[in-house]
Design a protein around this motif. Structure first.
Motif, PDB file in Angstrom:
ATOM      1  N   VAL A  20      47.460  38.320  49.775  1.00 56.21           N
ATOM      2  CA  VAL A  20      45.736  37.832  49.155  1.00 56.21           C
ATOM      3  C   VAL A  20      45.998  37.706  47.538  1.00 56.21           C
ATOM      4  O   VAL A  20      46.424  38.610  47.100  1.00 56.21           O
ATOM      5  CB  VAL A  20      45.004  38.896  49.703  1.00 56.21           C
ATOM      6  CG1 VAL A  20      43.507  38.204  49.155  1.00 56.21           C
ATOM      7  CG2 VAL A  20      44.961  39.053  51.156  1.00 56.21           C
ATOM      8  N   LEU A  21      45.712  36.363  47.311  1.00 55.17           N
ATOM      9  CA  LEU A  21      45.523  36.302  45.817  1.00 55.17           C
ATOM     10  C   LEU A  21      44.303  36.115  45.370  1.00 55.17           C
ATOM     11  O   LEU A  21      43.341  36.071  46.206  1.00 55.17           O
ATOM     12  CB  LEU A  21      46.760  34.971  45.492  1.00 55.17           C
ATOM     13  CG  LEU A  21      48.119  35.213  45.768  1.00 55.17           C
ATOM     14  CD1 LEU A  21      48.956  34.005  45.618  1.00 55.17           C
ATOM     15  CD2 LEU A  21      48.746  36.524  45.071  1.00 55.17           C
ATOM     16  N   ASP A  22      44.283  35.628  44.087  1.00 52.67           N
ATOM     17  CA  ASP A  22      42.752  35.381  43.649  1.00 52.67           C
ATOM     18  C   ASP A  22      42.203  33.817  44.456  1.00 52.67           C
ATOM     19  O   ASP A  22      42.922  33.244  44.815  1.00 52.67           O
ATOM     20  CB  ASP A  22      42.977  34.856  42.091  1.00 52.67           C
ATOM     21  CG  ASP A  22      43.150  36.127  41.228  1.00 52.67           C
ATOM     22  OD1 ASP A  22      42.728  37.009  41.650  1.00 52.67           O
ATOM     23  OD2 ASP A  22      43.831  35.859  40.394  1.00 52.67           O
ATOM     24  N   GLU A  23      40.784  34.238  44.839  1.00 47.80           N
ATOM     25  CA  GLU A  23      40.212  33.067  45.455  1.00 47.80           C
ATOM     26  C   GLU A  23      39.736  32.136  44.423  1.00 47.80           C
ATOM     27  O   GLU A  23      38.945  32.687  43.599  1.00 47.80           O
ATOM     28  CB  GLU A  23      39.290  33.610  46.660  1.00 47.80           C
ATOM     29  CG  GLU A  23      38.120  34.397  46.214  1.00 47.80           C
ATOM     30  CD  GLU A  23      38.403  35.902  45.635  1.00 47.80           C
ATOM     31  OE1 GLU A  23      37.496  36.259  45.080  1.00 47.80           O
ATOM     32  OE2 GLU A  23      39.484  36.303  45.910  1.00 47.80           O
ATOM     33  N   SER A  24      39.612  30.893  45.025  1.00 47.79           N
ATOM     34  CA  SER A  24      38.751  29.706  43.976  1.00 47.79           C
ATOM     35  C   SER A  24      37.311  29.844  44.877  1.00 47.79           C
ATOM     36  O   SER A  24      37.073  30.194  45.801  1.00 47.79           O
ATOM     37  CB  SER A  24      39.400  28.529  44.326  1.00 47.79           C
ATOM     38  OG  SER A  24      39.531  27.989  45.445  1.00 47.79           O
ATOM     39  N   THR A  25      36.355  29.632  43.774  1.00 45.17           N
ATOM     40  CA  THR A  25      34.986  29.786  44.258  1.00 45.17           C
ATOM     41  C   THR A  25      34.195  28.403  43.519  1.00 45.17           C
ATOM     42  O   THR A  25      34.291  28.225  42.430  1.00 45.17           O
ATOM     43  CB  THR A  25      34.169  30.935  44.218  1.00 45.17           C
ATOM     44  OG1 THR A  25      32.758  30.816  44.644  1.00 45.17           O
ATOM     45  CG2 THR A  25      34.283  31.244  42.645  1.00 45.17           C
ATOM     46  N   ASP A  26      33.236  27.740  44.437  1.00 48.00           N
ATOM     47  CA  ASP A  26      32.457  26.727  43.840  1.00 48.00           C
ATOM     48  C   ASP A  26      31.151  27.226  43.459  1.00 48.00           C
ATOM     49  O   ASP A  26      30.322  26.697  42.966  1.00 48.00           O
ATOM     50  CB  ASP A  26      32.222  25.634  44.879  1.00 48.00           C
ATOM     51  CG  ASP A  26      33.405  24.935  45.491  1.00 48.00           C
ATOM     52  OD1 ASP A  26      34.468  24.889  44.448  1.00 48.00           O
ATOM     53  OD2 ASP A  26      33.705  24.619  46.408  1.00 48.00           O
ATOM     54  N   LYS A  27      30.933  28.592  43.844  1.00 49.97           N
ATOM     55  CA  LYS A  27      29.581  29.421  43.272  1.00 49.97           C
ATOM     56  C   LYS A  27      29.598  29.749  41.947  1.00 49.97           C
ATOM     57  O   LYS A  27      30.685  30.513  41.415  1.00 49.97           O
ATOM     58  CB  LYS A  27      29.455  30.339  44.498  1.00 49.97           C
ATOM     59  CG  LYS A  27      27.873  30.936  44.101  1.00 49.97           C
ATOM     60  CD  LYS A  27      27.650  32.065  45.041  1.00 49.97           C
ATOM     61  CE  LYS A  27      26.399  32.856  44.702  1.00 49.97           C
ATOM     62  NZ  LYS A  27      26.097  33.856  45.649  1.00 49.97           N
ATOM     63  N   GLU A  28      28.703  29.341  41.093  1.00 50.65           N
ATOM     64  CA  GLU A  28      28.720  29.811  39.599  1.00 50.65           C
ATOM     65  C   GLU A  28      28.154  31.033  39.656  1.00 50.65           C
ATOM     66  O   GLU A  28      27.236  31.461  40.293  1.00 50.65           O
ATOM     67  CB  GLU A  28      28.016  28.873  38.822  1.00 50.65           C
ATOM     68  CG  GLU A  28      28.127  28.929  37.363  1.00 50.65           C
ATOM     69  CD  GLU A  28      27.518  27.926  36.532  1.00 50.65           C
ATOM     70  OE1 GLU A  28      27.760  27.875  35.423  1.00 50.65           O
ATOM     71  OE2 GLU A  28      26.722  26.984  37.363  1.00 50.65           O
ATOM     72  N   VAL A  29      28.801  32.148  38.807  1.00 51.92           N
ATOM     73  CA  VAL A  29      28.402  33.383  38.741  1.00 51.92           C
ATOM     74  C   VAL A  29      27.992  33.499  37.352  1.00 51.92           C
ATOM     75  O   VAL A  29      28.750  33.128  36.328  1.00 51.92           O
ATOM     76  CB  VAL A  29      29.249  34.455  39.356  1.00 51.92           C
ATOM     77  CG1 VAL A  29      29.406  34.363  40.855  1.00 51.92           C
ATOM     78  CG2 VAL A  29      30.539  34.369  38.892  1.00 51.92           C
ATOM     79  N   PHE A  30      27.029  34.131  37.028  1.00 49.23           N
ATOM     80  CA  PHE A  30      26.465  34.394  35.640  1.00 49.23           C
ATOM     81  C   PHE A  30      26.478  35.994  34.977  1.00 49.23           C
ATOM     82  O   PHE A  30      26.589  36.165  33.758  1.00 49.23           O
ATOM     83  CB  PHE A  30      24.912  34.048  35.388  1.00 49.23           C
ATOM     84  CG  PHE A  30      24.852  32.665  35.603  1.00 49.23           C
ATOM     85  CD1 PHE A  30      25.213  31.381  34.812  1.00 49.23           C
ATOM     86  CD2 PHE A  30      24.346  32.179  36.845  1.00 49.23           C
ATOM     87  CE1 PHE A  30      24.760  30.425  35.170  1.00 49.23           C
ATOM     88  CE2 PHE A  30      24.333  30.894  37.301  1.00 49.23           C
ATOM     89  CZ  PHE A  30      24.503  29.787  36.129  1.00 49.23           C
ATOM     90  N   THR A  31      26.979  37.038  35.906  1.00 52.55           N
ATOM     91  CA  THR A  31      26.831  38.336  35.598  1.00 52.55           C
ATOM     92  C   THR A  31      28.188  38.883  36.150  1.00 52.55           C
ATOM     93  O   THR A  31      28.556  38.283  37.287  1.00 52.55           O
ATOM     94  CB  THR A  31      25.687  39.011  35.985  1.00 52.55           C
ATOM     95  OG1 THR A  31      25.481  39.142  37.223  1.00 52.55           O
ATOM     96  CG2 THR A  31      24.419  38.438  35.196  1.00 52.55           C
ATOM     97  N   LEU A  32      28.500  39.905  35.383  1.00 50.04           N
ATOM     98  CA  LEU A  32      29.892  40.848  35.896  1.00 50.04           C
ATOM     99  C   LEU A  32      29.288  41.326  37.501  1.00 50.04           C
ATOM    100  O   LEU A  32      30.118  41.238  38.376  1.00 50.04           O
ATOM    101  CB  LEU A  32      30.149  41.933  35.217  1.00 50.04           C
ATOM    102  CG  LEU A  32      30.962  43.165  35.814  1.00 50.04           C
ATOM    103  CD1 LEU A  32      32.490  42.266  36.096  1.00 50.04           C
ATOM    104  CD2 LEU A  32      31.400  44.076  34.704  1.00 50.04           C
ATOM    105  N   GLU A  33      28.006  41.631  37.598  1.00 50.12           N
ATOM    106  CA  GLU A  33      27.678  42.223  38.961  1.00 50.12           C
ATOM    107  C   GLU A  33      27.772  41.335  40.112  1.00 50.12           C
ATOM    108  O   GLU A  33      28.208  41.354  41.228  1.00 50.12           O
ATOM    109  CB  GLU A  33      26.046  42.637  38.884  1.00 50.12           C
ATOM    110  CG  GLU A  33      25.879  43.968  37.992  1.00 50.12           C
ATOM    111  CD  GLU A  33      26.178  44.023  36.614  1.00 50.12           C
ATOM    112  OE1 GLU A  33      25.954  44.771  35.832  1.00 50.12           O
ATOM    113  OE2 GLU A  33      26.056  42.651  36.119  1.00 50.12           O
TER     114      GLU A  33
END
Length: 350
Positions: A48-61
């Motif tokens: 399992v490696l880093d996953e790509s995501t199309d969702k934009e995140v704005f905070t660390l949480e």
């Protein structure tokens, strides 16, 4: 896995062709899986490696919580489809320990067979030492990585040995590299994204797998991210890199090592972030608050004087070079022995 774009599927197809072009004698076939329900079917090894995501995140949480849905899905599919003796290795550049502990949570039946690769950080530390000593990294043994693999960690050289080195058989007791220079160099490698560059990542995973199946070299210490059961005073329930050895198809934590106690401040810094990552990801905590030592808090509060004794000076030095992300601590050795003697959509069959 189900692919959302034709571009992603074309990328996987090209990756299969490149893999086949390697003509490895142990590779029987490489195939693409595009259906969620078929993922990990009878797999014996899962990486399992880093996953790509199309969702934009704005905070660390938000970033932490975004790991949960995919790990939940992976955990369910691994337990449902994978072979009962499957071995899962987690790597990457972000939240490696968190992803590992989440997979353990959602795949409890095979939790004991889920580990996080720490040999990438260990390899970087050996490379820096090798440049300083003008030798090869392969001659440096027993570098211990404590803590988070992709965040706050602690590079411990107190048990480190260097072989085939043209020098005195034993280094002087006061021998050490410059703490600040070592830590700054290691952080620079990590910050520029080279920590898990292609070759280093592949070598780290392959070496971990080899040790897992065939055992690690006798007498050598290996760093590995596993679920803590309270060893070395580490809080239970977090994935933490610690010293182990591989034998008989599993690993054994080296709890009998002497003189490797970790200071309360450094342990608190490492465990605080790992505990908070887990709590925030699972929704048990709203905000992530970076750990601050007493020294750092005193610096912010002018009403509290800072003492000038040696212990405070040491803590201040630690706080200074640890106040970066990801953070690495370097432990000065008491003595350094010197002797002169997008991978997730593929299925491989070997």
């Amino acid at each position: 896995m189900k692919l959302h774009t034709e571009q992603a599927e074309e990328y996987l197809k090209s990756l299969v062709v490149e893999t086949q072009d390697l003509a490895s004698p142990v590779l029987r076939s490489a195939s693409i899986c595009t259906k969620v329900e078929e993922a990990f079917s009878q797999a014996h090894v899962i990486v399992v490696l880093d996953e790509s995501t199309d969702k934009e995140v704005f905070t660390l949480e938000d970033c932490l919580r975004s790991r949960v849905p995919l790990c939940r899905l992976y955990g369910y599919l691994i337990e449902k489809n994978a072979h009962e003796s499957v071995r899962v290795i987690v790597g990457g550049k972000t939240f490696v320990n968190l992803k590992t502990v989440l997979l353990m949570r959602y795949a409890p039946r095979i939790a004991h067979n889920i580990i996080a690769v720490a040999l990438g950080v260990e390899g970087e530390a050996k490379a820096i030492l090798a440049r300083k000593l003008k030798t090869a990294p392969s001659y440096i043994k027993d570098v211990i990585i404590w803590g988070s693999i992709s965040g706050n960690n602690y590079v411990d050289l107190r048990k480190t040995r260097v072989y085939r080195y043209e020098s005195a058989i034993w280094g002087p007791l006061h021998y050490s590299l410059g703490k600040r220079e070592f830590v700054a160099t290691l952080k620079n490698l990590t910050a520029t994204g080279r920590q898990f560059g292609g070759i280093l990542a592949a070598h780290s995973i392959a070496t971990t797998l080899k040790y897992w199946y065939h055992g690690s070299p006798p007498g050598e210490i290996v760093s590995l991210g596993i679920l803590s059961e309270g060893q070395f005073g580490i809080p239970k329930g977090i994935d933490f890199s610690m010293p182990v050895k591989f034998e008989n198809g599993t690993w054994v934590v080296l709890t009998d090592l002497k003189d490797i106690e970790i200071s309360e401040q450094i342990m608190a810094r490492m465990t605080s972030d790992l505990i908070q990552e887990k709590l925030v990801a699972l929704g048990d905590k709203i905000h992530f608050q970076p750990y601050q030592s007493e020294t750092e808090l005193r610096k912010k509060d002018n009403s509290l004087p800072i003492t000038d004794d040696s212990q405070e000076e040491q803590s201040s030095d630690a706080a200074d070079f640890l106040n970066r992300i990801p953070q690495t601590t370097f432990e000065k050795p008491q003595s350094l022995e010197i002797t002169s003697n997008k991978f997730r959509g593929l299925r491989f069959s070997c």
